[in-house]
Scaffold this motif. Structure first.
Motif, PDB file in Angstrom:
ATOM      1  N   GLU A  98      42.748  43.690  43.986  1.00  0.00           N
ATOM      2  CA  GLU A  98      42.551  42.907  42.764  1.00  0.00           C
ATOM      3  C   GLU A  98      41.755  41.641  43.055  1.00  0.00           C
ATOM      4  OE1 GLU A  98      46.370  42.177  41.151  1.00  0.00           O
ATOM      5  OE2 GLU A  98      46.802  44.293  40.713  1.00  0.00           O
ATOM      6  N   ILE A  99      42.057  41.024  44.175  1.00  0.00           N
ATOM      7  CA  ILE A  99      41.342  39.796  44.557  1.00  0.00           C
ATOM      8  C   ILE A  99      39.868  40.094  44.792  1.00  0.00           C
ATOM      9  CG2 ILE A  99      41.101  38.067  46.381  1.00  0.00           C
ATOM     10  CD1 ILE A  99      44.195  38.246  46.682  1.00  0.00           C
ATOM     11  N   THR A 100      39.597  41.219  45.460  1.00  0.00           N
ATOM     12  CA  THR A 100      38.210  41.598  45.706  1.00  0.00           C
ATOM     13  C   THR A 100      37.455  41.787  44.400  1.00  0.00           C
ATOM     14  OG1 THR A 100      38.791  42.670  47.800  1.00  0.00           O
ATOM     15  CG2 THR A 100      36.705  43.317  46.776  1.00  0.00           C
ATOM     16  N   GLU A 101      38.066  42.482  43.450  1.00  0.00           N
ATOM     17  CA  GLU A 101      37.431  42.699  42.151  1.00  0.00           C
ATOM     18  C   GLU A 101      37.142  41.380  41.445  1.00  0.00           C
ATOM     19  OE1 GLU A 101      39.810  45.309  39.837  1.00  0.00           O
ATOM     20  OE2 GLU A 101      39.488  47.057  41.135  1.00  0.00           O
ATOM     21  N   GLU A 102      38.056  40.434  41.557  1.00  0.00           N
ATOM     22  CA  GLU A 102      37.869  39.134  40.910  1.00  0.00           C
ATOM     23  C   GLU A 102      36.696  38.379  41.531  1.00  0.00           C
ATOM     24  OE1 GLU A 102      38.382  35.810  38.451  1.00  0.00           O
ATOM     25  OE2 GLU A 102      38.959  37.918  38.293  1.00  0.00           O
ATOM     26  N   HIS A 103      36.571  38.423  42.849  1.00  0.00           N
ATOM     27  CA  HIS A 103      35.457  37.754  43.508  1.00  0.00           C
ATOM     28  C   HIS A 103      34.126  38.400  43.138  1.00  0.00           C
ATOM     29  CE1 HIS A 103      37.430  34.774  46.059  1.00  0.00           C
ATOM     30  NE2 HIS A 103      38.371  35.660  46.313  1.00  0.00           N
ATOM     31  N   VAL A 104      34.098  39.712  43.073  1.00  0.00           N
ATOM     32  CA  VAL A 104      32.876  40.415  42.679  1.00  0.00           C
ATOM     33  C   VAL A 104      32.500  40.060  41.247  1.00  0.00           C
ATOM     34  CG1 VAL A 104      31.882  42.687  42.221  1.00  0.00           C
ATOM     35  CG2 VAL A 104      33.186  42.307  44.324  1.00  0.00           C
ATOM     36  N   ARG A 105      33.490  39.946  40.379  1.00  0.00           N
ATOM     37  CA  ARG A 105      33.234  39.586  38.983  1.00  0.00           C
ATOM     38  C   ARG A 105      32.593  38.204  38.882  1.00  0.00           C
ATOM     39  NH1 ARG A 105      34.757  36.379  35.365  1.00  0.00           N
ATOM     40  NH2 ARG A 105      36.360  35.439  36.712  1.00  0.00           N
ATOM     41  N   LYS A 106      33.076  37.245  39.654  1.00  0.00           N
ATOM     42  CA  LYS A 106      32.513  35.886  39.635  1.00  0.00           C
ATOM     43  C   LYS A 106      31.056  35.892  40.082  1.00  0.00           C
ATOM     44  CE  LYS A 106      36.924  33.537  40.559  1.00  0.00           C
ATOM     45  NZ  LYS A 106      37.698  32.752  41.559  1.00  0.00           N
ATOM     46  N   LEU A 107      30.771  36.647  41.131  1.00  0.00           N
ATOM     47  CA  LEU A 107      29.399  36.719  41.627  1.00  0.00           C
ATOM     48  C   LEU A 107      28.495  37.389  40.601  1.00  0.00           C
ATOM     49  CD1 LEU A 107      27.240  36.446  43.812  1.00  0.00           C
ATOM     50  CD2 LEU A 107      28.082  38.593  44.808  1.00  0.00           C
ATOM     51  N   LYS A 108      28.986  38.453  39.973  1.00  0.00           N
ATOM     52  CA  LYS A 108      28.182  39.175  38.991  1.00  0.00           C
ATOM     53  C   LYS A 108      27.815  38.286  37.811  1.00  0.00           C
ATOM     54  CE  LYS A 108      28.153  43.343  36.122  1.00  0.00           C
ATOM     55  NZ  LYS A 108      28.924  44.543  35.681  1.00  0.00           N
ATOM     56  N   ALA A 109      28.763  37.453  37.362  1.00  0.00           N
ATOM     57  CA  ALA A 109      28.504  36.579  36.219  1.00  0.00           C
ATOM     58  C   ALA A 109      27.390  35.587  36.525  1.00  0.00           C
ATOM     59  CB  ALA A 109      29.786  35.841  35.830  1.00  0.00           C
ATOM     60  N   ILE A 110      27.418  34.986  37.711  1.00  0.00           N
ATOM     61  CA  ILE A 110      26.378  34.038  38.098  1.00  0.00           C
ATOM     62  C   ILE A 110      25.042  34.764  38.271  1.00  0.00           C
ATOM     63  CG2 ILE A 110      25.597  32.490  39.927  1.00  0.00           C
ATOM     64  CD1 ILE A 110      28.459  31.676  40.398  1.00  0.00           C
ATOM     65  N   THR A 111      25.085  35.932  38.900  1.00  0.00           N
ATOM     66  CA  THR A 111      23.854  36.689  39.146  1.00  0.00           C
ATOM     67  C   THR A 111      23.156  37.056  37.842  1.00  0.00           C
ATOM     68  OG1 THR A 111      24.819  37.613  41.166  1.00  0.00           O
ATOM     69  CG2 THR A 111      22.893  38.732  40.256  1.00  0.00           C
ATOM     70  N   GLU A 112      23.918  37.526  36.862  1.00  0.00           N
ATOM     71  CA  GLU A 112      23.325  37.923  35.585  1.00  0.00           C
ATOM     72  C   GLU A 112      22.662  36.742  34.892  1.00  0.00           C
ATOM     73  OE1 GLU A 112      26.509  39.729  33.457  1.00  0.00           O
ATOM     74  OE2 GLU A 112      26.276  41.692  34.450  1.00  0.00           O
ATOM     75  N   GLN A 113      23.295  35.567  34.965  1.00  0.00           N
ATOM     76  CA  GLN A 113      22.715  34.399  34.305  1.00  0.00           C
ATOM     77  C   GLN A 113      21.428  33.957  35.006  1.00  0.00           C
ATOM     78  OE1 GLN A 113      25.456  31.603  32.853  1.00  0.00           O
ATOM     79  NE2 GLN A 113      23.956  29.995  32.499  1.00  0.00           N
ATOM     80  N   ILE A 114      21.420  33.986  36.329  1.00  0.00           N
ATOM     81  CA  ILE A 114      20.214  33.606  37.071  1.00  0.00           C
ATOM     82  C   ILE A 114      19.078  34.583  36.776  1.00  0.00           C
ATOM     83  CG2 ILE A 114      19.199  33.380  39.371  1.00  0.00           C
ATOM     84  CD1 ILE A 114      20.921  31.016  38.544  1.00  0.00           C
ATOM     85  N   ARG A 115      19.379  35.856  36.712  1.00  0.00           N
ATOM     86  CA  ARG A 115      18.342  36.841  36.410  1.00  0.00           C
ATOM     87  C   ARG A 115      17.798  36.665  35.000  1.00  0.00           C
ATOM     88  NH1 ARG A 115      21.358  41.893  39.477  1.00  0.00           N
ATOM     89  NH2 ARG A 115      20.305  41.619  41.495  1.00  0.00           N
TER      90      ARG A 115
END
Length: 296
Positions: free
Chosen positions: A203-220
């Motif tokens: 669950e922790i891994t999924e949460e960390h991936v979610r945080k990275l994905k949110a930032i990545t999408e905004q930068i793109r």
């Protein structure tokens, strides 16, 4: 205080010099950065000479002005189209740099000064400048002859690091480089001392991936022409992964986390490790945390 501050603005580059080889390297690096930004370079020498005799101050002033003139001449010969201004300050170097940067300038410092040991550790002035700065600070590290990697790497933790990622994206565009968003977390820190909590680890891994994905999408979305790579890693040593990543980057950008100290603000553990051991220049972007608990 002497000097000219006529050209300082939101994208100005300010570099501190003290006569060391490290500061000379930082001045040349700062000049290249100013050229990339199409902004002037402001060279500052803080003499820490508020409480000295008139004769002593005059000797310090002459030496300081000579150092500034020689540095400006070196920079101008390398970058003839660059606007260069200089400032001799009676204040200590840290206060002089913070004042020159104002609210928006970017401060550049070398990885070590004239004093201390002959190691590659960041000097006390650099540490104090980075720890107390309210504007971005770049610590110039790495070998002068290292090849360009064509990559700017940003260390991101959560949504509070969006500004850090945006700075990194801008730097990547200026360099015509790609951007790597790197999210590293310590699995031991996440689950505490209970290593058998495998469900929680997932669950922790999924949460960390979610945080990275949110930032990545905004930068793109904000930088559609920029090549953006996003990586999430877990490790027993966050600092170790970031130091290794700096081996393959032209610039490492991270939120400059601070924590209260006995005599003033201090850099957090990971930030401290990076400014001491990174293989490339490190850009610290002030990070406004939710509270005083974070010290990574």
């Amino acid at each position: 205080m002497e000097g000219s501050i006529r050209y300082l603005d939101i994208a100005s580059v300010i570099v501190g010099v003290d006569g060391s080889q490290s500061a000379r390297k930082a001045a040349l690096w700062a000049a290249a950065e100013a050229v990339r930004r199409d902004r002037p370079l402001h060279i500052v020498h803080g003499a820490d000479a508020l409480f000295v005799s008139a004769d002593t101050f005059e000797r310090v002033r002459q030496a300081g002005r000579q150092l500034l003139d020689e540095t400006a001449e070196t920079v101008s010969s390398e970058y003839p189209g660059l606007t260069v201004t200089t400032e001799f300050s009676r204040r200590d170097p840290v206060a002089s740099l913070h004042r020159a940067a104002g609210l928006h300038g970017t401060i550049v410092v070398g990885n070590r000064g004239l004093g201390g040991f002959s190691s590659l550790l960041l000097g006390s002035v650099g540490l104090e400048t980075a720890a107390g700065a309210k504007t971005p600070v770049i610590v110039v590290r790495g070998a002068e002859d290292r090849n360009e990697a064509g990559i700017v790497t940003a260390a991101v933790c959560d949504e509070l690091d969006l500004t850090c990622a945006q700075y990194a994206a801008r730097e990547a565009e200026l360099r015509k480089a790609s951007l790597r968003l790197l999210h590293v977390w310590s699995i031991l820190q996440s689950v505490g001392l209970v290593a058998s909590m495998l469900d929680d680890v997932g669950e922790i891994t999924e949460e960390h991936v979610r945080k990275l994905k949110a930032i990545t999408e905004q930068i793109r979305d904000e930088y559609p022409s920029l090549t953006v790579q996003a990586d999430a890693e877990k490790s027993a040593s966050v600092a170790g992964v970031l130091v290794e990543a700096s081996n393959h980057a032209d610039l490492l950008v991270m939120g400059g986390r601070r924590k209260p100290g006995y005599i003033g603000p201090m850099l957090g553990r990971v930030t401290h490790s990076l400014v001491h051991h990174a293989h490339c220049p490190v850009l610290l972007v002030p990070r406004h945390s939710r509270g005083s608990g974070s010290e990574s």
